[in-house]
Write a protein that holds these residues in place. Structure first.
Motif, PDB file in Angstrom:
ATOM      1  N   THR A   1      63.387  93.086  27.179  1.00  0.00           N
ATOM      2  CA  THR A   1      64.747  93.515  27.533  1.00  0.00           C
ATOM      3  C   THR A   1      65.820  92.627  26.919  1.00  0.00           C
ATOM      4  N   ALA A   2      65.456  91.402  26.504  1.00  0.00           N
ATOM      5  CA  ALA A   2      66.394  90.493  25.844  1.00  0.00           C
ATOM      6  C   ALA A   2      65.567  89.498  25.038  1.00  0.00           C
ATOM      7  N   PHE A   3      66.085  89.101  23.862  1.00  0.00           N
ATOM      8  CA  PHE A   3      65.358  88.122  23.058  1.00  0.00           C
ATOM      9  C   PHE A   3      66.313  87.313  22.205  1.00  0.00           C
ATOM     10  N   ASP A   4      66.152  85.990  22.256  1.00  0.00           N
ATOM     11  CA  ASP A   4      66.932  85.061  21.444  1.00  0.00           C
ATOM     12  C   ASP A   4      66.001  84.507  20.371  1.00  0.00           C
ATOM     13  N   ASP A   5      66.172  85.001  19.151  1.00  0.00           N
ATOM     14  CA  ASP A   5      65.290  84.627  18.055  1.00  0.00           C
ATOM     15  C   ASP A   5      65.374  83.135  17.745  1.00  0.00           C
ATOM     16  N   ALA A   6      66.569  82.562  17.811  1.00  0.00           N
ATOM     17  CA  ALA A   6      66.748  81.147  17.486  1.00  0.00           C
ATOM     18  C   ALA A   6      66.013  80.240  18.481  1.00  0.00           C
ATOM     19  N   ALA A   7      66.047  80.598  19.749  1.00  0.00           N
ATOM     20  CA  ALA A   7      65.395  79.788  20.791  1.00  0.00           C
ATOM     21  C   ALA A   7      63.955  80.236  21.045  1.00  0.00           C
ATOM     22  N   SER A   8      63.580  81.391  20.518  1.00  0.00           N
ATOM     23  CA  SER A   8      62.256  81.975  20.723  1.00  0.00           C
ATOM     24  C   SER A   8      61.957  82.158  22.216  1.00  0.00           C
ATOM     25  N   THR A   9      62.968  82.670  22.935  1.00  0.00           N
ATOM     26  CA  THR A   9      62.824  82.954  24.358  1.00  0.00           C
ATOM     27  C   THR A   9      63.410  84.332  24.651  1.00  0.00           C
ATOM     28  N   GLY A  10      63.008  84.898  25.774  1.00  0.00           N
ATOM     29  CA  GLY A  10      63.561  86.195  26.125  1.00  0.00           C
ATOM     30  C   GLY A  10      63.192  86.607  27.531  1.00  0.00           C
ATOM     31  N   GLU A  11      63.558  87.833  27.841  1.00  0.00           N
ATOM     32  CA  GLU A  11      63.251  88.419  29.141  1.00  0.00           C
ATOM     33  C   GLU A  11      62.499  89.720  28.926  1.00  0.00           C
ATOM     34  N   ALA A  12      61.703  90.064  29.914  1.00  0.00           N
ATOM     35  CA  ALA A  12      60.920  91.295  29.835  1.00  0.00           C
ATOM     36  C   ALA A  12      60.829  91.907  31.226  1.00  0.00           C
TER      37      ALA A  12
END
Length: 85
Positions: free
Chosen positions: A64-75
């Motif tokens: 549902t969200a992803f920060d490519d630079a930090a390699s983190t996200g939500e699902a």
């Protein structure tokens, strides 16, 4: 021997996979942070917000969200595929 032909099609896997919004995958819950289950795929960490899933459960999830630079996200949890018990 032609080295390019020999190496054709070889790809290296990354330890920081990228995800697009709406991607659906299967993975394992590897831990919990402040009550939120975490899915780690390589060095990438996805948080399963609002889900109550035990560690080591195999889950099907949607990004549902992803920060490519930090390699983190939500699902979000689609379903529990296998319970660890």
């Amino acid at each position: 021997m032609n080295v390019r032909k020999f190496l054709a099609g070889i790809e290296f896997r990354t330890n920081r996979p990228r995800f697009e919004l709406g991607d659906e995958h299967t993975g394992f819950v590897t831990g919990v942070d402040s009550g939120t289950p975490l899915i780690r795929i390589g060095d990438t960490v996805l948080r399963l917000e609002g889900a109550s899933v035990p560690v080591d459960a195999q889950v099907h999830f949607r990004v549902t969200a992803f920060d490519d630079a930090a390699s983190t996200g939500e699902a979000e949890l689609v379903e529990i595929v296998a319970d660890p018990d």
